[in-house]
Design a protein around this motif. Sequence first.
Motif, PDB file in Angstrom:
ATOM      1  N   ARG A  66      41.463  -6.403  10.699  1.00  0.00           N
ATOM      2  CA  ARG A  66      40.235  -5.893  11.504  1.00  0.00           C
ATOM      3  C   ARG A  66      39.581  -4.828  10.519  1.00  0.00           C
ATOM      4  N   HIS A  67      38.668  -5.319   9.683  1.00  0.00           N
ATOM      5  CA  HIS A  67      38.036  -4.214   8.505  1.00  0.00           C
ATOM      6  C   HIS A  67      36.598  -3.472   9.139  1.00  0.00           C
ATOM      7  N   ASP A  68      36.385  -3.787  10.229  1.00  0.00           N
ATOM      8  CA  ASP A  68      35.231  -3.213  10.962  1.00  0.00           C
ATOM      9  C   ASP A  68      35.737  -2.315  12.115  1.00  0.00           C
ATOM     10  N   VAL A  69      35.631  -1.013  11.834  1.00  0.00           N
ATOM     11  CA  VAL A  69      36.257  -0.159  13.025  1.00  0.00           C
ATOM     12  C   VAL A  69      35.248   0.934  13.382  1.00  0.00           C
ATOM     13  N   VAL A  70      35.341   1.061  14.657  1.00  0.00           N
ATOM     14  CA  VAL A  70      34.486   2.011  15.303  1.00  0.00           C
ATOM     15  C   VAL A  70      35.433   3.073  15.970  1.00  0.00           C
ATOM     16  N   LEU A  71      35.212   4.290  15.617  1.00  0.00           N
ATOM     17  CA  LEU A  71      36.016   5.440  16.385  1.00  0.00           C
ATOM     18  C   LEU A  71      35.065   6.143  17.071  1.00  0.00           C
ATOM     19  N   ASP A  72      35.340   6.069  18.219  1.00  0.00           N
ATOM     20  CA  ASP A  72      34.806   6.427  19.472  1.00  0.00           C
ATOM     21  C   ASP A  72      35.504   7.993  19.820  1.00  0.00           C
ATOM     22  N   LEU A  73      34.733   8.657  19.509  1.00  0.00           N
ATOM     23  CA  LEU A  73      35.111  10.338  19.484  1.00  0.00           C
ATOM     24  C   LEU A  73      34.631  11.120  20.505  1.00  0.00           C
ATOM     25  N   SER A  74      33.761  10.320  21.452  1.00  0.00           N
ATOM     26  CA  SER A  74      33.103  11.016  22.560  1.00  0.00           C
ATOM     27  C   SER A  74      33.869  11.900  23.449  1.00  0.00           C
ATOM     28  N   GLU A  75      35.259  11.521  23.439  1.00  0.00           N
ATOM     29  CA  GLU A  75      36.301  12.010  24.559  1.00  0.00           C
ATOM     30  C   GLU A  75      37.165  13.048  23.766  1.00  0.00           C
ATOM     31  N   VAL A  76      36.882  13.279  22.192  1.00  0.00           N
ATOM     32  CA  VAL A  76      37.766  14.322  21.504  1.00  0.00           C
ATOM     33  C   VAL A  76      37.119  15.794  21.917  1.00  0.00           C
ATOM     34  N   LEU A  77      38.120  16.461  22.427  1.00  0.00           N
ATOM     35  CA  LEU A  77      37.872  17.915  22.840  1.00  0.00           C
ATOM     36  C   LEU A  77      37.840  18.952  21.838  1.00  0.00           C
ATOM     37  N   PHE A  78      38.626  18.618  20.703  1.00  0.00           N
ATOM     38  CA  PHE A  78      39.064  19.685  19.719  1.00  0.00           C
ATOM     39  C   PHE A  78      39.373  18.735  18.465  1.00  0.00           C
ATOM     40  N   CYS A  79      38.927  19.281  17.175  1.00  0.00           N
ATOM     41  CA  CYS A  79      39.286  18.547  16.083  1.00  0.00           C
ATOM     42  C   CYS A  79      39.437  19.771  15.075  1.00  0.00           C
ATOM     43  N   ASP A  80      40.569  19.830  14.425  1.00  0.00           N
ATOM     44  CA  ASP A  80      40.818  20.595  13.314  1.00  0.00           C
ATOM     45  C   ASP A  80      40.842  19.919  11.937  1.00  0.00           C
ATOM     46  N   SER A  81      41.205  20.687  10.996  1.00  0.00           N
ATOM     47  CA  SER A  81      40.816  20.163   9.535  1.00  0.00           C
ATOM     48  C   SER A  81      41.696  18.833   9.398  1.00  0.00           C
TER      49      SER A  81
END
Length: 124
Positions: free
Chosen positions: A42-57
């Motif tokens: 599967r080489h076509d990927v969507v990352l749905d980050l709409s429910e990510v509350l925090f992201c660090d480096s």
Amino acid sequence: MTLQVAETEQGPWTVLRIYGELDLVTSPVVRQSIHDAVAFGRHDVVLDLSEVLFCDSSGVGVLVAARRLMRSCGGRLRLILPARGAEEGSHVNRVLAALGVRRLFEVYPDRDAAVDEEAQPLSA
């Protein structure tokens, strides 16, 4: 808070919906999910980050590495980062912009746009 990844397929796209905090402890889960999708062809990927509350480096590092991986295998990577207004805007979007890497990604406001071959990404 823990992190969860839910995988679905929509046409040629594998959609990984990520819930929770994307940080040093949880980012390997996302990395593995992306690698698993590629390993299964599967080489076509969507990352749905709409429910990510925090992201660090380290979370940003996973996103940049995912972009590199998808490009190396001739695939595509799209991110879902909804714009909810200045005060509520996507935390991930603000972090990517602050680090100067937002422009590296094709970003869409929702799942329908992200899997639409005709849709144009949001501007950085």
